[in-house]
Write a protein that holds these residues in place. Structure first.
Motif, PDB file in Angstrom:
ATOM      1  N   TYR A 159       0.829  -1.204   0.000  1.00 54.36           N
ATOM      2  CA  TYR A 159       0.000   0.000   0.000  1.00 54.36           C
ATOM      3  C   TYR A 159       0.867   1.259   0.000  1.00 54.36           C
ATOM      4  CZ  TYR A 159      -4.816   1.684   0.764  1.00 54.36           C
ATOM      5  OH  TYR A 159      -6.066   2.230   0.619  1.00 54.36           O
ATOM      6  N   CYS A 160       1.909   1.258   0.836  1.00 55.99           N
ATOM      7  CA  CYS A 160       2.839   2.396   0.862  1.00 55.99           C
ATOM      8  C   CYS A 160       3.471   2.612  -0.509  1.00 55.99           C
ATOM      9  CB  CYS A 160       3.937   2.172   1.899  1.00 55.99           C
ATOM     10  SG  CYS A 160       3.389   2.292   3.619  1.00 55.99           S
ATOM     11  N   ALA A 161       3.794   1.510  -1.170  1.00 58.28           N
ATOM     12  CA  ALA A 161       4.398   1.606  -2.499  1.00 58.28           C
ATOM     13  C   ALA A 161       3.466   2.329  -3.472  1.00 58.28           C
ATOM     14  CB  ALA A 161       4.741   0.218  -3.032  1.00 58.28           C
ATOM     15  N   SER A 162       2.136   2.105  -3.334  1.00 63.98           N
ATOM     16  CA  SER A 162       1.186   2.776  -4.232  1.00 63.98           C
ATOM     17  C   SER A 162       1.240   4.286  -4.039  1.00 63.98           C
ATOM     18  CB  SER A 162      -0.238   2.264  -3.986  1.00 63.98           C
ATOM     19  OG  SER A 162      -0.779   2.788  -2.786  1.00 63.98           O
ATOM     20  N   GLY A 163       1.389   4.727  -2.793  1.00 68.10           N
ATOM     21  CA  GLY A 163       1.494   6.154  -2.525  1.00 68.10           C
ATOM     22  C   GLY A 163       2.763   6.750  -3.094  1.00 68.10           C
ATOM     23  N   ILE A 164       3.852   6.007  -2.998  1.00 68.33           N
ATOM     24  CA  ILE A 164       5.126   6.490  -3.524  1.00 68.33           C
ATOM     25  C   ILE A 164       5.081   6.566  -5.055  1.00 68.33           C
ATOM     26  CG2 ILE A 164       7.576   5.906  -3.755  1.00 68.33           C
ATOM     27  CD1 ILE A 164       7.348   4.774  -0.852  1.00 68.33           C
ATOM     28  N   VAL A 165       4.425   5.586  -5.682  1.00 63.42           N
ATOM     29  CA  VAL A 165       4.254   5.622  -7.140  1.00 63.42           C
ATOM     30  C   VAL A 165       3.462   6.867  -7.541  1.00 63.42           C
ATOM     31  CG1 VAL A 165       3.119   4.515  -9.103  1.00 63.42           C
ATOM     32  CG2 VAL A 165       4.412   3.130  -7.479  1.00 63.42           C
ATOM     33  N   ALA A 166       2.364   7.149  -6.814  1.00 57.98           N
ATOM     34  CA  ALA A 166       1.533   8.315  -7.139  1.00 57.98           C
ATOM     35  C   ALA A 166       2.316   9.611  -6.971  1.00 57.98           C
ATOM     36  CB  ALA A 166       0.289   8.324  -6.250  1.00 57.98           C
ATOM     37  N   GLY A 167       3.097   9.706  -5.899  1.00 59.41           N
ATOM     38  CA  GLY A 167       3.924  10.894  -5.697  1.00 59.41           C
ATOM     39  C   GLY A 167       4.948  11.054  -6.802  1.00 59.41           C
ATOM     40  N   ALA A 168       5.525   9.948  -7.225  1.00 62.89           N
ATOM     41  CA  ALA A 168       6.510   9.984  -8.305  1.00 62.89           C
ATOM     42  C   ALA A 168       5.874  10.453  -9.604  1.00 62.89           C
ATOM     43  CB  ALA A 168       7.127   8.605  -8.490  1.00 62.89           C
ATOM     44  N   ARG A 169       4.658   9.948  -9.901  1.00 62.25           N
ATOM     45  CA  ARG A 169       3.955  10.375 -11.123  1.00 62.25           C
ATOM     46  C   ARG A 169       3.706  11.890 -11.095  1.00 62.25           C
ATOM     47  NH1 ARG A 169       5.070   6.597 -13.865  1.00 62.25           N
ATOM     48  NH2 ARG A 169       4.180   4.518 -13.619  1.00 62.25           N
ATOM     49  N   LEU A 170       3.339  12.390  -9.924  1.00 60.47           N
ATOM     50  CA  LEU A 170       3.054  13.818  -9.796  1.00 60.47           C
ATOM     51  C   LEU A 170       4.301  14.661 -10.053  1.00 60.47           C
ATOM     52  CD1 LEU A 170       1.197  16.162  -8.970  1.00 60.47           C
ATOM     53  CD2 LEU A 170       1.800  15.690  -6.588  1.00 60.47           C
ATOM     54  N   PHE A 171       5.393  14.332  -9.388  1.00 60.48           N
ATOM     55  CA  PHE A 171       6.632  15.108  -9.553  1.00 60.48           C
ATOM     56  C   PHE A 171       7.221  14.920 -10.957  1.00 60.48           C
ATOM     57  CE2 PHE A 171       6.243  15.537  -5.084  1.00 60.48           C
ATOM     58  CZ  PHE A 171       7.023  16.624  -4.709  1.00 60.48           C
ATOM     59  N   GLU A 172       7.057  13.718 -11.497  1.00 61.68           N
ATOM     60  CA  GLU A 172       7.569  13.417 -12.837  1.00 61.68           C
ATOM     61  C   GLU A 172       6.877  14.287 -13.878  1.00 61.68           C
ATOM     62  OE1 GLU A 172       8.287   9.229 -15.238  1.00 61.68           O
ATOM     63  OE2 GLU A 172       6.389   9.547 -14.215  1.00 61.68           O
ATOM     64  N   SER A 219      13.122  12.652 -13.769  1.00 57.85           N
ATOM     65  CA  SER A 219      13.129  11.228 -14.061  1.00 57.85           C
ATOM     66  C   SER A 219      12.301  10.514 -13.004  1.00 57.85           C
ATOM     67  CB  SER A 219      14.563  10.683 -14.030  1.00 57.85           C
ATOM     68  OG  SER A 219      15.068  10.717 -12.699  1.00 57.85           O
ATOM     69  N   TYR A 220      11.821   9.308 -13.319  1.00 60.82           N
ATOM     70  CA  TYR A 220      10.962   8.591 -12.376  1.00 60.82           C
ATOM     71  C   TYR A 220      11.673   8.355 -11.047  1.00 60.82           C
ATOM     72  CZ  TYR A 220       7.916   5.063 -10.331  1.00 60.82           C
ATOM     73  OH  TYR A 220       7.086   4.369  -9.478  1.00 60.82           O
ATOM     74  N   GLY A 221      12.934   7.960 -11.107  1.00 56.34           N
ATOM     75  CA  GLY A 221      13.678   7.672  -9.879  1.00 56.34           C
ATOM     76  C   GLY A 221      13.823   8.893  -8.986  1.00 56.34           C
ATOM     77  N   THR A 222      14.199  10.024  -9.583  1.00 58.95           N
ATOM     78  CA  THR A 222      14.345  11.263  -8.810  1.00 58.95           C
ATOM     79  C   THR A 222      13.004  11.714  -8.258  1.00 58.95           C
ATOM     80  OG1 THR A 222      16.174  11.931 -10.251  1.00 58.95           O
ATOM     81  CG2 THR A 222      15.141  13.655  -8.910  1.00 58.95           C
ATOM     82  N   ALA A 223      11.958  11.613  -9.089  1.00 56.25           N
ATOM     83  CA  ALA A 223      10.621  12.013  -8.662  1.00 56.25           C
ATOM     84  C   ALA A 223      10.139  11.153  -7.499  1.00 56.25           C
ATOM     85  CB  ALA A 223       9.646  11.899  -9.832  1.00 56.25           C
ATOM     86  N   MET A 224      10.471   9.886  -7.521  1.00 56.34           N
ATOM     87  CA  MET A 224      10.045   8.966  -6.465  1.00 56.34           C
ATOM     88  C   MET A 224      10.628   9.384  -5.109  1.00 56.34           C
ATOM     89  SD  MET A 224      10.585   4.851  -6.406  1.00 56.34           S
ATOM     90  CE  MET A 224      12.382   5.012  -6.378  1.00 56.34           C
ATOM     91  N   TRP A 225      11.923   9.679  -5.094  1.00 55.97           N
ATOM     92  CA  TRP A 225      12.568  10.101  -3.841  1.00 55.97           C
ATOM     93  C   TRP A 225      12.066  11.459  -3.387  1.00 55.97           C
ATOM     94  CZ3 TRP A 225      15.203   7.108  -0.633  1.00 55.97           C
ATOM     95  CH2 TRP A 225      15.734   5.909  -1.134  1.00 55.97           C
ATOM     96  N   ALA A 226      11.852  12.375  -4.330  1.00 60.73           N
ATOM     97  CA  ALA A 226      11.363  13.720  -3.983  1.00 60.73           C
ATOM     98  C   ALA A 226       9.964  13.653  -3.384  1.00 60.73           C
ATOM     99  CB  ALA A 226      11.353  14.611  -5.227  1.00 60.73           C
ATOM    100  N   GLY A 227       9.115  12.800  -3.964  1.00 58.16           N
ATOM    101  CA  GLY A 227       7.739  12.688  -3.486  1.00 58.16           C
ATOM    102  C   GLY A 227       7.635  12.061  -2.106  1.00 58.16           C
ATOM    103  N   ALA A 228       8.547  11.145  -1.796  1.00 59.60           N
ATOM    104  CA  ALA A 228       8.466  10.419  -0.520  1.00 59.60           C
ATOM    105  C   ALA A 228       9.131  11.164   0.630  1.00 59.60           C
ATOM    106  CB  ALA A 228       9.116   9.040  -0.677  1.00 59.60           C
TER     107      ALA A 228
END
Length: 495
Positions: free
Chosen positions: A140-153, A159-168
């Motif tokens: 479930y936590c992973a789904s939130g991190i994916v959504a945050g990454a999509r938003l920042f991306e 990039s997806y990787g950078t966006a993922m860390w920024a969102g979390a």
């Protein structure tokens, strides 16, 4: 200024505000009860909005509008099922669970509650429920991190990787620092932001299309069957979508809000506030996806991003139709949805690891300060594992959420529901219900039998297992029944 500068400034201000709330909560966090349950001090308003915000994760602004954008109103059955399930959860479980957890050793977590409710000296219930929480919440936590990454991306071109860390990062920061109070206070702000975005956006989209009639005409021209609630849906499909409502009875991050209310008398008012908020948000999310069909059908040259990934329909509408400063506020609502749910999930996982494993098995006499810091360390551990799962850019938010939602709904829903409604339930019944529910979800998900959402067989078989194994074991002990009756009497007086 570049187009993204106002949005960037808005995001920075919003994130800074959330982290500041975390530090304010730090000052009120003196022991483990404060860190993981806020000292049972939430009033009606905060209980209502924090329960709503922790429930309505990123799928509300991404997954649900995306599904409506692709298929039309036939996907709205999920919203109908959720409203019914949430109302029943508030009505049947909320007040009763608040009272029962206090009578059962002043339990701070669901595993702790099950252990005391069913006099489980073997601690098997604590271990099993803790494992279920960790497995499904990590997904479930992973789904939130994916959504945050999509938003920042999509917003900042990262990039997806950078966006993922920024969102979390921000969510991890304020959850780490402030614990439950930080999560609940920020949830209240985030819930307000979410309802603002979901009420405003579909209205603006409608006017951008020329009004209600031109909007509906454009939808009909693009997708003539989009208005048909039953198009493409079988009986099994409709039942599966509405069955999402069953999941409410077993979601630990929502149940924790009930447990943290300042008193059972706060629950009825909280229920009314929460349901009004929920209906408005779901209606707005449905309208965003549906009206988005009209807008992008008349602007096909701008539809590339949503054609590639329909879950970006809210993001693209906000970016294209609003002043960059307003767009920044609206997009912050997605970040709010991500952060509110992710923070709750991180905290529940941390609570399970700290209270139900570390304290219960490793350090029974650990001091309160030590336990709070262990809880903070566990937030980091769970976050890093979830980031590892989310690192696959092919993940879809709704798919991850549906699996975790079904897992909790089937494994915990029937045990929680029966535990507050039936004094004859036993430890063996609870164990059997959890095991059967969790295993059924995992097996059914892999097999995909009949196209039926796995929460349905999981919930039904879990309920049957609870009744059968409770009856076979000779029934509940005198102590269990006495404790249940005292809690039920208190609820009847104040509920």
């Amino acid at each position: 200024m570049s187009v993204s500068t106002p949005t960037l400034i808005t995001f920075v201000i919003y994130i800074a505000a959330m982290v500041l709330i975390g530090f304010a909560a730090w000052r009120s966090t003196n022991n483990l009860s404060d860190y993981i349950l806020g000292g049972r001090s939430l009033g009606s308003f905060v209980t209502a909005l924090s329960a709503g915000a922790s429930d309505m994760s990123s799928w509300l602004l991404m997954g649900l509008p995306g599904a409506l954008f692709v298929s039309g109103l036939s996907e709205s059955w999920i919203a109908i099922g959720l409203v019914m399930g949430a109302w029943l959860n508030w009505l049947l479980v909320a007040g009763r669970l608040r009272v029962h957890t206090e009578h059962c050793g002043n339990a701070l977590t669901l595993p702790d509650y099950f252990t005391h409710r069913f006099e489980d000296d073997s601690r098997l219930l604590r271990i099993l429920s803790g494992v279920v929480i960790l497995v499904f919440f990590t997904i479930y936590c992973a789904s939130g991190i994916v959504a945050g990454a999509r938003l920042f991306e999509s917003t900042f071109g990262l990039s997806y990787g950078t966006a993922m860390w920024a969102g979390a990062a921000a969510t991890i920061a304020y959850t780490f620092v402030g614990g439950f109070l930080a999560v609940s206070w920020t949830d209240t702000v985030q819930a307000s932001l979410m309802i603002f975005a979901l009420v405003l956006t579909p209205v603006v989209v409608m006017f951008a299309c020329g009004g209600l009639d031109p909007t509906l005409a454009a939808i009909e021209a693009k997708n003539a069957v989009g208005f048909d609630l039953f198009h493409g849906q079988s009986v099994v499909g409709i039942v599966s979508l509405m069955a999402w409502g069953l999941g409410y009875f077993g979601q630990p991050h929502i149940l924790a809000r009930f447990m943290a209310a300042d008193s059972v008398s706060s629950i009825p008012n909280a229920r009314r506030i929460s349901m009004i908020w929920m209906v408005a948000c779901l209606a707005g999310a449905v309208a965003v996806g549906f009206f988005g069909i009209a807008w992008f059908s008349t602007h096909p040259e701008l539809a590339g991003a949503v054609t590639e990934n329909p879950e970006r329909v809210f993001i693209e509408l906000a970016r294209l139709l609003f002043n960059p400063w307003v767009a920044g506020v609206l997009l912050s609502a997605i970040l709010a949805a991500v952060m509110s749910t992710l923070s709750c999930q991180l905290l529940v996982c941390s609570s399970a690891l700290t209270e139900d494993f570390y304290k219960a098995f490793l350090r029974k006499n650990a001091g309160q300060k030590e336990l709070v810091w262990v809880g903070r360390a566990m937030v980091m551990v769970v976050a890093l594992v979830s980031i590892g799962i989310a690192s696959n850019p092919g993940n879809r938010v709704l798919g991850l959420v549906s699996y975790a939602w079904a897992g909790f709904g089937a494994a915990f829903g029937p045990p929680v529901l029966f535990s507050v409604l039936w004094k004859g339930m036993t430890r063996n019944g609870a164990l059997a219900g959890m095991l059967v529910g969790a295993i059924t979800v995992v097996v059914w998900k892999q097999a995909g039998w009949f196209g039926l959402y796995e929460i349905i067989p999981g919930f039904v078989l879990s309920s049957l297992a609870i009744v059968v194994f409770s009856k076979l074991g000779g029934g509940a002990s005198v102590g269990m029944q006495t404790r249940y009756e005292k809690a039920a009497l208190e609820y009847a007086k104040h509920g």
